[in-house]
Write a protein that holds these residues in place. Structure first.
Motif, PDB file in Angstrom:
ATOM      1  N   ILE A 177     -16.735  25.853  43.752  1.00  0.00           N
ATOM      2  CA  ILE A 177     -15.884  27.130  43.791  1.00  0.00           C
ATOM      3  C   ILE A 177     -16.386  28.102  44.812  1.00  0.00           C
ATOM      4  CG2 ILE A 177     -14.819  29.117  42.640  1.00  0.00           C
ATOM      5  CD1 ILE A 177     -15.147  27.326  40.082  1.00  0.00           C
ATOM      6  N   LEU A 178     -17.689  28.581  44.468  1.00  0.00           N
ATOM      7  CA  LEU A 178     -18.083  29.629  45.313  1.00  0.00           C
ATOM      8  C   LEU A 178     -18.408  29.356  46.667  1.00  0.00           C
ATOM      9  CD1 LEU A 178     -20.244  31.342  42.469  1.00  0.00           C
ATOM     10  CD2 LEU A 178     -17.942  32.555  43.672  1.00  0.00           C
ATOM     11  N   LYS A 179     -19.027  28.129  46.883  1.00  0.00           N
ATOM     12  CA  LYS A 179     -19.462  27.528  48.376  1.00  0.00           C
ATOM     13  C   LYS A 179     -18.096  27.909  49.325  1.00  0.00           C
ATOM     14  CE  LYS A 179     -21.994  24.252  50.666  1.00  0.00           C
ATOM     15  NZ  LYS A 179     -22.576  22.794  50.505  1.00  0.00           N
ATOM     16  N   ARG A 180     -16.763  27.587  48.845  1.00  0.00           N
ATOM     17  CA  ARG A 180     -15.807  27.894  49.796  1.00  0.00           C
ATOM     18  C   ARG A 180     -15.220  29.080  49.744  1.00  0.00           C
ATOM     19  NH1 ARG A 180     -16.943  22.829  48.116  1.00  0.00           N
ATOM     20  NH2 ARG A 180     -16.426  21.044  49.317  1.00  0.00           N
ATOM     21  N   TYR A 181     -15.323  29.898  48.687  1.00  0.00           N
ATOM     22  CA  TYR A 181     -14.641  31.291  48.690  1.00  0.00           C
ATOM     23  C   TYR A 181     -15.527  32.459  48.548  1.00  0.00           C
ATOM     24  CZ  TYR A 181     -11.148  27.820  47.369  1.00  0.00           C
ATOM     25  OH  TYR A 181     -10.314  26.848  47.301  1.00  0.00           O
ATOM     26  N   SER A 182     -16.864  32.451  48.340  1.00  0.00           N
ATOM     27  CA  SER A 182     -17.607  33.733  48.428  1.00  0.00           C
ATOM     28  C   SER A 182     -18.750  33.732  49.339  1.00  0.00           C
ATOM     29  CB  SER A 182     -17.971  34.078  47.027  1.00  0.00           C
ATOM     30  OG  SER A 182     -18.918  35.000  46.929  1.00  0.00           O
ATOM     31  N   ILE A 183     -18.927  34.714  49.848  1.00  0.00           N
ATOM     32  CA  ILE A 183     -20.241  34.964  50.851  1.00  0.00           C
ATOM     33  C   ILE A 183     -21.508  35.021  50.056  1.00  0.00           C
ATOM     34  CG2 ILE A 183     -19.107  36.297  52.690  1.00  0.00           C
ATOM     35  CD1 ILE A 183     -20.017  38.863  51.620  1.00  0.00           C
ATOM     36  N   TYR A 184     -21.494  35.366  48.464  1.00  0.00           N
ATOM     37  CA  TYR A 184     -22.569  35.312  47.692  1.00  0.00           C
ATOM     38  C   TYR A 184     -22.742  34.229  47.258  1.00  0.00           C
ATOM     39  CZ  TYR A 184     -21.576  40.280  48.619  1.00  0.00           C
ATOM     40  OH  TYR A 184     -21.592  41.361  49.440  1.00  0.00           O
ATOM     41  N   SER A 185     -22.215  32.787  47.611  1.00  0.00           N
ATOM     42  CA  SER A 185     -22.568  31.628  47.026  1.00  0.00           C
ATOM     43  C   SER A 185     -24.113  31.297  46.819  1.00  0.00           C
ATOM     44  CB  SER A 185     -21.629  30.808  47.636  1.00  0.00           C
ATOM     45  OG  SER A 185     -22.156  30.589  49.028  1.00  0.00           O
ATOM     46  N   THR A 186     -24.839  31.904  47.756  1.00  0.00           N
ATOM     47  CA  THR A 186     -26.134  31.593  47.934  1.00  0.00           C
ATOM     48  C   THR A 186     -26.739  31.981  46.746  1.00  0.00           C
ATOM     49  OG1 THR A 186     -26.317  31.642  50.291  1.00  0.00           O
ATOM     50  CG2 THR A 186     -28.356  31.768  49.170  1.00  0.00           C
ATOM     51  N   LEU A 187     -26.319  33.373  46.163  1.00  0.00           N
ATOM     52  CA  LEU A 187     -27.016  34.035  45.041  1.00  0.00           C
ATOM     53  C   LEU A 187     -26.758  32.811  43.724  1.00  0.00           C
ATOM     54  CD1 LEU A 187     -25.959  37.739  45.578  1.00  0.00           C
ATOM     55  CD2 LEU A 187     -28.024  36.466  46.524  1.00  0.00           C
ATOM     56  N   PHE A 188     -25.665  32.453  43.690  1.00  0.00           N
ATOM     57  CA  PHE A 188     -25.293  31.728  42.473  1.00  0.00           C
ATOM     58  C   PHE A 188     -26.156  30.360  42.518  1.00  0.00           C
ATOM     59  CE2 PHE A 188     -22.079  34.594  41.931  1.00  0.00           C
ATOM     60  CZ  PHE A 188     -21.878  34.599  40.160  1.00  0.00           C
ATOM     61  N   GLY A 189     -26.309  29.669  43.776  1.00  0.00           N
ATOM     62  CA  GLY A 189     -26.958  28.314  44.004  1.00  0.00           C
ATOM     63  C   GLY A 189     -28.394  28.689  43.723  1.00  0.00           C
ATOM     64  N   SER A 190     -29.005  29.829  44.027  1.00  0.00           N
ATOM     65  CA  SER A 190     -30.226  30.111  43.807  1.00  0.00           C
ATOM     66  C   SER A 190     -30.835  30.299  42.129  1.00  0.00           C
ATOM     67  CB  SER A 190     -30.691  31.368  44.257  1.00  0.00           C
ATOM     68  OG  SER A 190     -30.529  31.317  45.836  1.00  0.00           O
ATOM     69  N   ILE A 191     -29.518  30.483  41.595  1.00  0.00           N
ATOM     70  CA  ILE A 191     -29.741  30.505  40.045  1.00  0.00           C
ATOM     71  C   ILE A 191     -30.148  29.059  39.523  1.00  0.00           C
ATOM     72  CG2 ILE A 191     -28.706  30.731  37.563  1.00  0.00           C
ATOM     73  CD1 ILE A 191     -27.031  32.950  39.006  1.00  0.00           C
ATOM     74  N   SER A 192     -29.655  28.028  39.947  1.00  0.00           N
ATOM     75  CA  SER A 192     -29.779  26.656  39.676  1.00  0.00           C
ATOM     76  C   SER A 192     -31.294  26.209  40.069  1.00  0.00           C
ATOM     77  CB  SER A 192     -28.794  25.819  39.853  1.00  0.00           C
ATOM     78  OG  SER A 192     -28.471  25.762  41.287  1.00  0.00           O
ATOM     79  N   GLY A 193     -31.539  26.802  41.210  1.00  0.00           N
ATOM     80  CA  GLY A 193     -32.722  26.352  41.844  1.00  0.00           C
ATOM     81  C   GLY A 193     -33.943  27.084  41.232  1.00  0.00           C
ATOM     82  N   ALA A 194     -33.667  28.354  40.459  1.00  0.00           N
ATOM     83  CA  ALA A 194     -34.725  28.853  39.928  1.00  0.00           C
ATOM     84  C   ALA A 194     -34.834  28.572  38.236  1.00  0.00           C
ATOM     85  CB  ALA A 194     -34.474  30.335  39.906  1.00  0.00           C
ATOM     86  N   ILE A 195     -34.031  27.406  37.940  1.00  0.00           N
ATOM     87  CA  ILE A 195     -34.215  27.153  36.565  1.00  0.00           C
ATOM     88  C   ILE A 195     -35.022  26.070  36.366  1.00  0.00           C
ATOM     89  CG2 ILE A 195     -32.746  25.420  35.017  1.00  0.00           C
ATOM     90  CD1 ILE A 195     -30.293  27.556  35.274  1.00  0.00           C
ATOM     91  N   THR A 196     -35.413  25.186  37.308  1.00  0.00           N
ATOM     92  CA  THR A 196     -36.434  24.106  36.879  1.00  0.00           C
ATOM     93  C   THR A 196     -37.584  24.604  36.458  1.00  0.00           C
ATOM     94  OG1 THR A 196     -36.700  23.861  39.382  1.00  0.00           O
ATOM     95  CG2 THR A 196     -35.335  22.210  38.247  1.00  0.00           C
ATOM     96  N   PRO A 197     -38.469  25.421  37.131  1.00  0.00           N
ATOM     97  CA  PRO A 197     -39.593  26.066  36.826  1.00  0.00           C
ATOM     98  C   PRO A 197     -39.728  26.647  35.189  1.00  0.00           C
ATOM     99  CG  PRO A 197     -38.801  27.602  38.239  1.00  0.00           C
ATOM    100  CD  PRO A 197     -38.076  26.367  38.188  1.00  0.00           C
TER     101      PRO A 197
END
Length: 288
Positions: free
Chosen positions: A128-148
């Protein structure tokens, strides 16, 4: 052998390795007295399955984008679409294996966090967000911050201040990391016409955002390492790298060579997170 090579290309080993290092970092923030390396190994195996599934699904979702970008137009599924159904089926199977392992061998909190990470990355970010929002990176960073946090909670089985700080550090780190990539590959991103921040807001505003997030990262990072680490040399190196990262990001405002400074920002981001991983390892008390 060829099938193995094909599969490895699709699951993106580099991304998996980065996430596993983050997971291990989270584990090293736990109390050494509770140390259980069997749990760590099972958690790593489970997360490898889940992240592999995420990467496969991301490859499938992004086929129409990847085919237009020089950096990604050689990806396997772009050239050989006959594999899509097979790898989709594989992604579902390995995803379920990962979740089942977490449920039976680790704990429900880690399972819940992993499901959140999966949904955020695959549904909210990739689809969704990668195609429609300039703030997609913020949401993508949530998943990346979950592994630790997964690594941390695999032992502690609770969320606390330390886990929150870990999450914030990894979340903030990713934003300048990916914004610098977007500047480096700006021409590629312009071809695919998706609303990433640098295209909609411009390079200058992206640079200001990079500076803002690097400063925020450095503050939280400083608080975390000075409160929970005891290796002075590693702490000093981390602080100096953070200061250098801030200086380079500020200098990027006055340069005409956007790619060069963005590459330096990107390289420094890698050095900083590797140093953080190593510091957590050196700080851990293996005697218990």
């Amino acid at each position: 052998m060829n099938n193995i090579k094909i599969f490895l290309k699709i699951i993106k080993p580099g991304i998996i390795l980065g996430n596993i290092l983050s997971l291990i970092t989270g584990f090293f923030f736990t109390d050494p007295k509770k140390n259980n390396f069997k749990i760590l190994i099972i958690t790593i195996i489970s997360v490898i399955f889940i992240i592999s599934s995420c990467n496969i699904l991301n490859n499938i979702i992004d086929i129409n984008i990847d085919c237009k970008m020089k950096r990604t137009n050689n990806r396997l599924l772009v050239k050989k679409k006959k594999y899509i159904k097979i790898v989709f089926f594989i992604s579902i199977i390995i995803n379920l294996i990962g979740f089942i392992l977490l449920y039976y061998k680790i704990n429900n909190l880690v399972l819940f966090i992993s499901i959140i990470g999966f949904l955020v990355y695959v549904i909210f970010y990739s689809l969704i967000l990668k195609r429609y929002s300039i703030y997609s990176t913020l949401f993508g960073s949530i998943s990346g911050a979950i592994t630790p946090i997964i690594g941390y909670c695999s032992i502690n089985n609770k969320l606390d201040l330390k886990s929150l700080l870990l999450f914030i550090v990894f979340f903030l780190w990713q934003i300048p990391h990916f914004y610098s990539i977007s500047i480096i590959y700006l021409k590629d991103y312009e071809k695919i016409k998706i609303p990433i921040f640098v295209i909609i807001k411009g390079i200058k505003k992206t640079k200001y955002n990079i500076i803002f997030y690097i400063i925020l990262f450095s503050i939280i990072h400083f608080f975390l390492i000075t409160n929970y680490f005891n290796n002075f040399k590693c702490i000093l190196i981390s602080i100096l790298l953070d200061i250098l990262w801030i200086i380079i990001s500020i200098l990027s405002l006055i340069t005409l060579n956007n790619k060069l400074l963005s590459r330096l920002i990107f390289i420094l981001s890698i050095l900083i997170i590797i140093t953080f991983n190593i510091t957590s390892f050196l700080n851990y008390n293996f005697k218990y």
